[in-house]
Design a protein around this motif. Structure first.
Motif, mmCIF file in Angstrom:
data_model
loop_
_atom_site.group_PDB
_atom_site.id
_atom_site.type_symbol
_atom_site.label_atom_id
_atom_site.label_comp_id
_atom_site.label_asym_id
_atom_site.label_seq_id
_atom_site.Cartn_x
_atom_site.Cartn_y
_atom_site.Cartn_z
ATOM 1 N N HIS A 1 -8.414 -0.780 4.001
ATOM 2 C CA HIS A 1 -8.117 -2.182 4.272
ATOM 3 C C HIS A 1 -9.270 -2.928 4.925
ATOM 4 O O HIS A 1 -9.132 -4.098 5.267
ATOM 5 C CB HIS A 1 -6.862 -2.288 5.147
ATOM 6 N N CYS B 1 0.857 -1.184 0.000
ATOM 7 C CA CYS B 1 0.000 0.000 0.000
ATOM 8 C C CYS B 1 0.894 1.235 0.000
ATOM 9 O O CYS B 1 1.940 1.260 0.634
ATOM 10 C CB CYS B 1 -0.855 -0.041 1.272
ATOM 11 N N PHE C 1 0.033 4.243 1.033
ATOM 12 C CA PHE C 1 -0.459 5.267 1.956
ATOM 13 C C PHE C 1 0.658 5.812 2.852
ATOM 14 O O PHE C 1 1.470 5.069 3.394
ATOM 15 C CB PHE C 1 -1.557 4.669 2.841
#
Ligand code: ZN
Length: 55
Positions: A37, A13, A15
């Protein structure tokens, strides 16, 4: 300032979050976990991992 990268806890990910303090950062991470998620509640083990990855 503190920051966190999702990939630092082994997630695939991109992020990244930054905040003025750990409490605000934890809020952002909890929201991200929920929205991206589908993790509605992070357990203690997960938070330990997260706190280690915060810098
Ligand atoms: Zn993520």
């Amino acid at each position: 300032m503190v920051s966190f990268k999702c990939k630092d806890i082994g997630m695939d990910c991109k992020f990244e979050a930054t905040a003025a303090n750990v409490q605000d950062l934890d809020d952002k991470i909890a929201r991200h976990a929920r929205e991206a998620h589908k993790i509605t509640s992070l357990d203690k083990e997960m938070w330990t991992k997260i706190h280690k990855a915060e810098k």
